[in-house]
Design a protein around this motif. Structure first.
Motif, mmCIF file in Angstrom:
data_model
loop_
_atom_site.group_PDB
_atom_site.id
_atom_site.type_symbol
_atom_site.label_atom_id
_atom_site.label_comp_id
_atom_site.label_asym_id
_atom_site.label_seq_id
_atom_site.Cartn_x
_atom_site.Cartn_y
_atom_site.Cartn_z
ATOM 1 N N GLY A 1 10.093 3.846 7.950
ATOM 2 C CA GLY A 1 9.370 4.941 7.693
ATOM 3 C C GLY A 1 8.134 4.543 6.712
ATOM 4 O O GLY A 1 7.250 5.015 6.646
ATOM 5 N N ASP A 2 8.453 3.478 5.775
ATOM 6 C CA ASP A 2 7.675 2.773 4.925
ATOM 7 C C ASP A 2 7.433 1.286 4.922
ATOM 8 O O ASP A 2 7.252 0.558 3.913
ATOM 9 N N ARG A 3 7.876 0.763 6.188
ATOM 10 C CA ARG A 3 8.138 -0.601 6.017
ATOM 11 C C ARG A 3 7.056 -1.173 7.580
ATOM 12 O O ARG A 3 7.227 -0.583 8.467
ATOM 13 N N SER A 4 6.452 -2.181 7.267
ATOM 14 C CA SER A 4 5.492 -2.932 8.260
ATOM 15 C C SER A 4 6.689 -3.553 9.117
ATOM 16 O O SER A 4 7.369 -4.532 8.793
ATOM 17 N N LEU A 5 6.363 -3.339 10.625
ATOM 18 C CA LEU A 5 7.173 -4.056 11.546
ATOM 19 C C LEU A 5 6.993 -5.591 11.326
ATOM 20 O O LEU A 5 7.837 -6.409 11.486
ATOM 21 N N TYR A 6 5.731 -6.017 11.747
ATOM 22 C CA TYR A 6 5.406 -7.332 11.809
ATOM 23 C C TYR A 6 5.791 -8.208 10.276
ATOM 24 O O TYR A 6 6.047 -9.161 10.233
ATOM 25 N N ARG B 1 0.609 6.424 14.530
ATOM 26 C CA ARG B 1 -0.320 5.669 13.783
ATOM 27 C C ARG B 1 -1.595 6.383 13.079
ATOM 28 O O ARG B 1 -2.106 7.101 14.118
ATOM 29 N N THR B 2 -1.906 6.103 11.893
ATOM 30 C CA THR B 2 -3.007 6.840 11.320
ATOM 31 C C THR B 2 -3.935 6.003 10.676
ATOM 32 O O THR B 2 -3.793 5.016 10.262
ATOM 33 N N ASP B 3 -4.953 6.657 10.424
ATOM 34 C CA ASP B 3 -6.223 5.936 9.730
ATOM 35 C C ASP B 3 -6.568 7.125 8.717
ATOM 36 O O ASP B 3 -7.104 8.171 9.165
ATOM 37 N N SER B 4 -6.171 6.794 7.373
ATOM 38 C CA SER B 4 -6.291 7.715 6.398
ATOM 39 C C SER B 4 -6.029 8.845 6.564
ATOM 40 O O SER B 4 -6.646 9.792 6.288
ATOM 41 N N ALA B 5 -4.611 9.062 7.041
ATOM 42 C CA ALA B 5 -3.963 10.397 7.191
ATOM 43 C C ALA B 5 -4.362 10.961 8.603
ATOM 44 O O ALA B 5 -3.794 11.934 9.081
ATOM 45 N N ARG B 6 -5.313 10.376 9.364
ATOM 46 C CA ARG B 6 -5.773 10.951 10.396
ATOM 47 C C ARG B 6 -5.257 10.525 11.835
ATOM 48 O O ARG B 6 -5.217 9.042 11.977
ATOM 49 N N PRO B 7 -4.602 11.128 12.613
ATOM 50 C CA PRO B 7 -4.076 10.614 13.735
ATOM 51 C C PRO B 7 -5.011 9.787 14.633
ATOM 52 O O PRO B 7 -6.031 10.171 15.093
ATOM 53 N N GLY C 1 -1.450 4.022 8.362
ATOM 54 C CA GLY C 1 -0.188 4.663 8.163
ATOM 55 C C GLY C 1 0.535 4.503 9.175
ATOM 56 O O GLY C 1 0.214 4.696 10.335
ATOM 57 N N ALA C 2 1.875 5.355 9.014
ATOM 58 C CA ALA C 2 2.884 5.427 10.196
ATOM 59 C C ALA C 2 3.758 6.316 10.103
ATOM 60 O O ALA C 2 4.373 6.465 8.836
ATOM 61 N N LYS C 3 4.307 7.175 11.017
ATOM 62 C CA LYS C 3 5.360 8.077 10.845
ATOM 63 C C LYS C 3 6.394 7.939 12.065
ATOM 64 O O LYS C 3 5.825 7.783 13.304
ATOM 65 N N VAL C 4 7.413 7.694 11.800
ATOM 66 C CA VAL C 4 8.364 7.391 12.930
ATOM 67 C C VAL C 4 8.895 8.492 13.568
ATOM 68 O O VAL C 4 9.208 9.591 12.824
ATOM 69 N N LEU C 5 8.659 8.417 14.929
ATOM 70 C CA LEU C 5 8.922 9.636 15.851
ATOM 71 C C LEU C 5 10.058 9.432 16.348
ATOM 72 O O LEU C 5 10.790 10.353 16.849
#
Length: 244
Positions: free
Chosen positions: A165-170, A137-143, A102-106
């Motif tokens: 916010g919900d888009r993969s950069l690559y 960047r998260t793994d199963s919602a864990r930082p 997962g990802a959260k834009v900071l």
């Protein structure tokens, strides 16, 4: 002495280490579980705190346990281990390990090359504009880590106007700009988490972390520079070494 044999010739701290490791391996303490205090373990094994401290320190050195300042000692989650891989994104890397990323834009801003500490291989002029994309960047919602990517907007016009916010950069680079990554150079160092990243990563300042610098190339040269700080208790690197 519970489970220990002082007449065996094996030092007590090694016997305690083996017992602790067995308890981890058999699932008595799962990944993320907090171990009892040194005092509690000392009472359980009927040995001194010094003996417990030696045993625990050896398991920390071997990567099975991690100490978090002010919190205690925890079983390390070793399921997220990066090994030899191609030029992939964090999302793909975790997917190949069977994890949900997962990802959260900071931060998502436009900066100039003069404002950034860029490697000379990028070949940019001081006034060249870049997208700076900083994400948790998260793994199963864990930082797991904080990644800051810098990409030249001359190569990717309009990239700064997209919502990541919900888009993969690559995936965006491939589908929108036809980019195919060819190679990357990564440099790993070890350090403590800075105050500015500690609360985001959910650790105490100074907690162990990997600092990763990555320069990524396509057929036209370097197109991305990324700086990452990855939690040392949730991210590992394992490489296979062999003689030619």
């Amino acid at each position: 002495m519970k489970g220990l044999d002082p007449t065996s010739g094996v030092p007590l701290y090694l016997q305690v280490e083996r017992s602790l490791r067995h308890r981890i391996d058999t699932g008595e303490w799962v990944a993320g579980a907090q171990l009892p205090s040194e005092e509690e373990l000392g009472r359980h094994y009927e040995v001194s705190r010094v003996t417990i401290r030696q045993a625990v320190a050896r398991l920390v050195d071997r990567g099975l346990l991690v100490r978090e300042q002010g919190r205690g000692t925890f079983v390390r989650d070793t399921s997220l281990t990066a090994g030899a891989r191609g030029v992939t994104s964090f999302t793909t890397e975790l997917a190949e390990l069977g994890h949900a990323s997962g990802a959260k834009v900071l931060e998502q801003t436009v900066v100039t090359a003069a404002e950034c500490d860029l490697p000379p291989e990028m070949g940019l002029r001081p006034g060249d504009r870049l997208l700076r994309l900083r994400r948790l960047r998260t793994d199963s919602a864990r930082p797991v880590g904080v990644q800051t990517a810098l990409l030249p907007l001359d190569r990717f016009p309009g990239l700064d106007g997209l919502d990541f916010g919900d888009r993969s950069l690559y995936t965006t680079l491939r589908e929108r700009y036809g980019l195919v990554p060819r190679e990357a150079i990564e440099t790993f160092t070890v350090g403590g988490v800075l105050d500015e990243d500690a609360s985001t990563l959910g650790v105490a300042p100074g907690a162990h972390a990997f600092y990763v610098e990555r320069l990524t190339f396509d057929a036209h040269g370097p197109f991305e520079y990324v700086r990452s700080v990855m939690r040392g208790d949730r991210y590992q690197v394992r490489l296979a070494l062999r003689n030619p």
